[in-house]
Design an enzyme around this catalytic site. Structure first.
Site, short mmCIF file in Angstrom:
data_model
loop_
_atom_site.label_atom_id
_atom_site.label_comp_id
_atom_site.label_asym_id
_atom_site.label_seq_id
_atom_site.Cartn_x
_atom_site.Cartn_y
_atom_site.Cartn_z
N GLU A 34 -23.82 -24.33 37.63
CA GLU A 34 -22.62 -24.28 36.95
C GLU A 34 -21.62 -23.14 38.02
OE1 GLU A 34 -23.35 -23.07 32.94
OE2 GLU A 34 -21.00 -23.00 32.55
N GLU A 49 -27.60 -12.93 30.72
CA GLU A 49 -26.62 -13.59 29.95
C GLU A 49 -26.84 -13.62 28.37
OE1 GLU A 49 -27.03 -17.90 30.35
OE2 GLU A 49 -25.14 -18.23 29.73
C1 BGC Z 1 -20.92 -19.83 30.75
C2 BGC Z 1 -20.42 -18.87 30.01
C3 BGC Z 1 -19.13 -19.14 29.75
C4 BGC Z 1 -19.56 -20.12 28.36
C5 BGC Z 1 -18.31 -20.53 27.66
C6 BGC Z 1 -21.42 -21.23 29.78
O1 BGC Z 1 -21.82 -22.04 30.04
O2 BGC Z 1 -22.14 -19.69 31.46
O3 BGC Z 1 -20.54 -17.78 30.67
O4 BGC Z 1 -18.17 -18.43 29.41
O5 BGC Z 1 -20.20 -21.23 28.99
O6 BGC Z 1 -18.40 -20.71 26.49
#
Ligand code: BGC
Length: 908
Positions: free
Chosen positions: A486, A757
């Site tokens: 990501e 997270e």
């Molecule tokens: C990310 C987040 C991001 C989100 C959006 C995720 O996959 O890691 O931090 O803001 O998607 O909903």
């Protein structure tokens, strides 16, 4: 707990001891456009900043004089610029100075202090200009091969030989790429940057950089080399997104001889390309290096030849690529970490523990037999005592492979990839020890300016974790995470963290550049589909204008301006902010923002990520108001009267709509969630008549959760400021000091060294959360650290005098804390606020840099109770406007270092 005098406090006292004495005097912290010695400025009037150094109370600059010298060989000396009577020392334009494209300059400044004394000239600092509209003279070249999706091809090596008749008096190498490039000259790597020239929105622009290579270029034969990786261009990003198929590079060397004559050597069809020892590379993939294929002489003019199969380059027709000078400081290796543990966990498999979750890579220093492959795998956590946890990396291969050539003393590290890790598993060698591996921390090379320390070690660890998550995710752009497939510029994460980020590091140019990508990605199809991208640079199709995400384009410039005072951030972003505000007004005529899709209060505990109960429409409308509120402030600051008047009317309308739609007569806000109340109060959406009721409801939602959090990405940053604002700092501390789930200290209690997270990324009862989304290095929840600086220590910038020219010192002792303190290296010098409570006395040490002033507020029954250095506050010459307000003494304080004391009852 009364321990020995802690560091921060001791240091504060040392600083205070200097109060009244003159201290070192002079001028320092020279910055041009907010940068330390920038190399490619592309502006007609660069702005200069400096700090006057003085320990004297009331110190203030009375006048300054700038001097700028053109370093171009053969250039005429510039006349000295006349003295200016002014106390300005930030973002100062030099009258009459017109920089020339590509030129290098040296500047210095001299200041006169408050008593008219000449403090002398500063040491010189350099800066150099970019193209400033001049055409880019080089062609674009590649190897002619297209990179398939999800491929990890070899790095491409390019080289060309040229002759210089005379040793250049000045040589500058300009480099741009669709991809990432490492420039070389005459067998030496140029500069210390990685991932150069960076990551723009490739649909709109490519960045370029420039290096001074005067010391590397020589008379006679020279060879320039360029190593090109896929990076964020032809590398595949989440998921199946690729900006382009063929990575390209373009560069030119500009040499000036002693007479000022200029010659240029540029990329074109005369160059050759080959593959070399980097046999595979990719941001998510990792890197593979075969030392048997290495040719140390590949770009050395004295080398006899090369074993590589050099072939002609493919000259690409990319004339339309707009080139933009990079302004953000480069990514560099900023620290090395020694492992705290190394164990053989299976025969020939070694597990290293860095003791800290970091971002970057590992350097292997070992003799590797010819043809033997050493494999390094990276993980943030352990899954059992002997196994690294990699399930949360999802599709990221995240592996480094090194094939030996049998020579000893070889050290190797990858550089076209990076990893997020605390643990490294190394296999392929029979014997390894702690000395064979070094952790290399790679991050945007920003200046660390903020520090915080208090008497609670768990809060200190939370602070350290936040700092590490910022370092790990400030890699070229603000990313969500550094480890899985990501690593994107998620805008929601960035906006909630921007206040904290600006306290920790000097982030101005970093955000300024990233904001250009946000603006580049703006869409508006005039049919209700408008907004800034949810990730910037926009990788395509990940959403636009989601509430709390795209709003970063409004919030980040404003917050960063508060911390830096850089008005250009406002000027550059205001048109886009206003366009967006007007699009929202057009699409939501009744003032309720019915956002199409969103993430809601992302990752609130107990719900699947985007299913938290705070309604999307409520969140979207709250952010609508927040954006319009900022827009009208910015319009006011920039004196755009008609826009300000329109925005104010719109704000009234949105606030009224919010009140109508979401707030009940008994003060309940729709959904009755912590986040709903936090948004309503935090974004000023509650009418005065209802505020007591709404505040009581908010307090109830915390009591119902037994003082735990029910908030996700959007609610969490508001918890502490809003509880404080309603006069419930007691509640705020209670929630903050909570060690059980869901709360900030839960991860700390469970050994975290970065911000997770999820509140429950790992729990003793359930182990790891779902691997499909479980990063252990996501800074969003670290947004609480802004409150550590701004409220616990009480140090915060004042919107009335942005960029720390004016600031607040308003410490709020509470919870179990007996002391706390913070400092910020402001553009004017060190500002600090350190307090402790001891034997019924509140002591506050404050440093106010020369030329600034602070609004101080001390817990005290009245100003009469406050003493400075044993004398009554009223007799302190630097204090003015003394007033008493609900248990606090307030006053304005001029520069200097001071220690205040007042009787304090509520000793923890
Ligand atoms: C990310 C987040 C991001 C989100 C959006 C995720 O996959 O890691 O931090 O803001 O998607 O909903």
């Amino acid at each position: 707990m009364k321990a020995r005098a802690p560091n921060a406090w001791a240091l504060a006292l040392v600083a205070a001891a200097a109060a009244g004495s003159a201290g070192a005097q002079g001028v320092s912290r020279l910055r041009c456009e907010g940068l330390v010695e920038p190399a490619v400025l592309d502006c007609a009037a660069p702005r200069f900043s400096w700090a006057m150094d003085s320990g004297a109370r009331g110190a203030r600059q009375r006048a300054y004089q700038l001097s700028i010298a053109d370093l171009t060989p053969g250039a005429a000396p510039l006349a000295e610029i006349a003295r200016v009577d002014s106390d300005d020392s930030q973002w100062v334009v030099a009258p009459g100075f017109k920089p020339k494209p590509g030129a290098s300059y040296s500047w210095r400044v001299r200041v006169w202090d408050e008593r008219g004394r000449d403090l002398g000239w500063s040491a010189p600092a350099a800066f150099a200009m970019g193209l400033m509209g001049r055409p880019w003279p080089a062609k674009w070249m590649g190897d002619g091969a297209e990179v398939p999706l999800n491929a990890a091809p070899p790095a491409r090596y390019f080289r060309a030989r040229f002759y210089a008749g005379a040793p250049p008096a000045r040589a500058r190498l300009y480099v741009s790429a669709l991809g990432i490039v490492e420039p070389w000259l005459n067998g030496q790597r140029v500069g210390r940057d990685y991932f150069s020239p960076g990551w723009p929105d490739y649909r709109r622009r490519a960045y370029y950089v420039a290096y001074d290579v005067t010391g590397l270029a020589r008379r006679g034969a020279n060879v320039i080399g360029l190593v090109l990786g896929d990076g964020w261009y032809s590398g595949t990003l989440m998921q199946n997104r690729q900006a382009g198929k063929e990575p390209l590079v373009s560069a030119f060397l500009e040499m000036t001889d002693a007479s000022g004559a200029v010659s240029v050597f540029a990329t074109d069809s005369r160059w050759q390309c080959a593959t070399g020892p980097i046999t595979a590379q990719g941001i998510y993939f990792g890197e593979s290096f075969d030392a048997r294929l290495d040719d140390p002489g590949w770009c050395d003019p004295s080398a006899k030849g090369s074993a590589w199969a050099w072939k002609p380059v493919h000259v690409a027709d990319s004339g339309r690529i707009a080139l933009t000078a990079r302004i953000s400081p480069p990514v560099r290796a900023c620290e090395e970490i020694r492992p705290v543990g190394c164990r053989e966990v299976r025969p020939g498999v070694f597990l290293y523990d860095m003791g800290q979750n970091i971002v970057g890579w590992a350097r292997l220093s070992a003799r590797v037999p010819a043809g033997r492959e050493v494999v390094m795998r990276f993980g943030e956590m352990l899954d059992g005592p002997d196994r690294i946890y990699t399930a949360n990396l999802r599709g990221a291969n995240a592996t480094a492979r090194y094939t030996g050539n049998g020579s000893s003393g070889q050290a190797w590290e990858p550089r076209f990839t990076y990893f997020g890790f605390r643990y490294v598993e190394v296999s392929g060698l029979a014997r390894l020890g702690p000395d064979n591996l070094t952790g290399v921390v790679v991050q945007a090379d920003l200046e660390r300016i903020g520090r915080f320390e208090c008497s609670n070690p768990l809060l200190n660890q939370l602070y350290a974790n936040t700092l590490w998550s910022q370092r790990g995710n400030f890699l070229e752009i603000p990313t969500d995470c550094p480890q899985r497939d990501e690593r994107l510029g998620w805008t929601g994460d960035a906006q909630v963290f921007s206040d904290t980020a600006n306290y920790n590091y000097a982030c101005g140019p970093f955000y300024r550049q990233w904001l250009a990508s946000l603006r580049d990605g703006y869409v508006d199809d005039q049919r209700g589909q408008a907004g800034f991208p949810d990730v910037a640079p926009d990788t395509g199709g990940l959403g636009y204008g989601s509430a709390g995400w795209g709003d970063a384009a409004v919030i980040v410039p404003y917050v960063t301006w508060l911390h830096t005072g850089d008005r250009r951030l406002l000027e550059e972003n205001f048109p886009a902010i206003q366009r967006w505000v007007e699009a929202m007004a057009r699409d939501n005529p009744d003032g309720i923002r019915r956002s199409r899709r969103s993430y809601g209060d992302w990752l609130a505990p107990g719900f699947s990520p985007d299913k938290a109960p705070t309604p999307y429409v409520l969140i979207a409308t709250a952010y609508f108001a927040r954006d319009v509120d900022i827009a009208r402030r910015v319009a006011g600051e920039l004196r755009r009267e008609s826009a300000r008047v329109r925005d104010e009317a719109l704000l009234r309308k949105v606030r009224a709509a919010f009140r109508r739609e979401f707030i009940a007569e008994d003060g309940r806000v729709a959904s009755d969630q912590q986040t709903a109340y936090l948004l309503a109060i935090g974004f000023d959406l509650v009418p005065q008549a209802l505020s007591a009721k709404v505040e009581a409801q908010l307090a109830r939602t915390f009591a119902q959760k037994r003082y735990h959090l029910a908030t996700g990405f959007l609610g969490t940053p508001l918890v502490m400021p809003v509880l404080g604002r309603i006069g419930r700092e007691d509640l705020a501390y209670r929630v903050l000091e909570q060690e059980s789930y869901p709360g900030w200290l839960f991860s700390v209690r469970n050994g975290a060294t970065t911000i997770w997270e999820r509140w429950d990324g790992w729990t003793p009862a359930a182990g790891f959360n779902t691997p499909s989304m479980n990063s252990f290095n996501h800074y969003a929840y670290g947004s609480v650290v802004g409150w550590f600086y701004g409220t616990i220590a009480g140090l915060r910038p004042d919107p009335e005098a942005p960029g720390w020219r004016g600031f607040r010192v308003e410490p709020s002792p509470g919870g179990g804390l007996s002391r706390a303190g913070a400092s910020v290296e402001t553009p004017y010098g060190t500002a600090s606020s350190n307090w402790r409570i001891s034997r019924g006395v509140f002591e506050l040490a404050v440093a106010v840099p020369p030329g600034t002033s602070a609004r101080v507020s001390i817990p005290a029954a009245s100003t009469d109770q406050v003493k400075e250095g044993g004398a009554p506050l009223a007799s302190l010459a630097q204090a003015s406007g003394l007033a008493d307000a609900s248990g606090r003494a307030t006053f304005r304080l001029e520069s200097g270092s001071f220690v205040f004391r007042s009787p304090y009852r509520a000793e923890p």
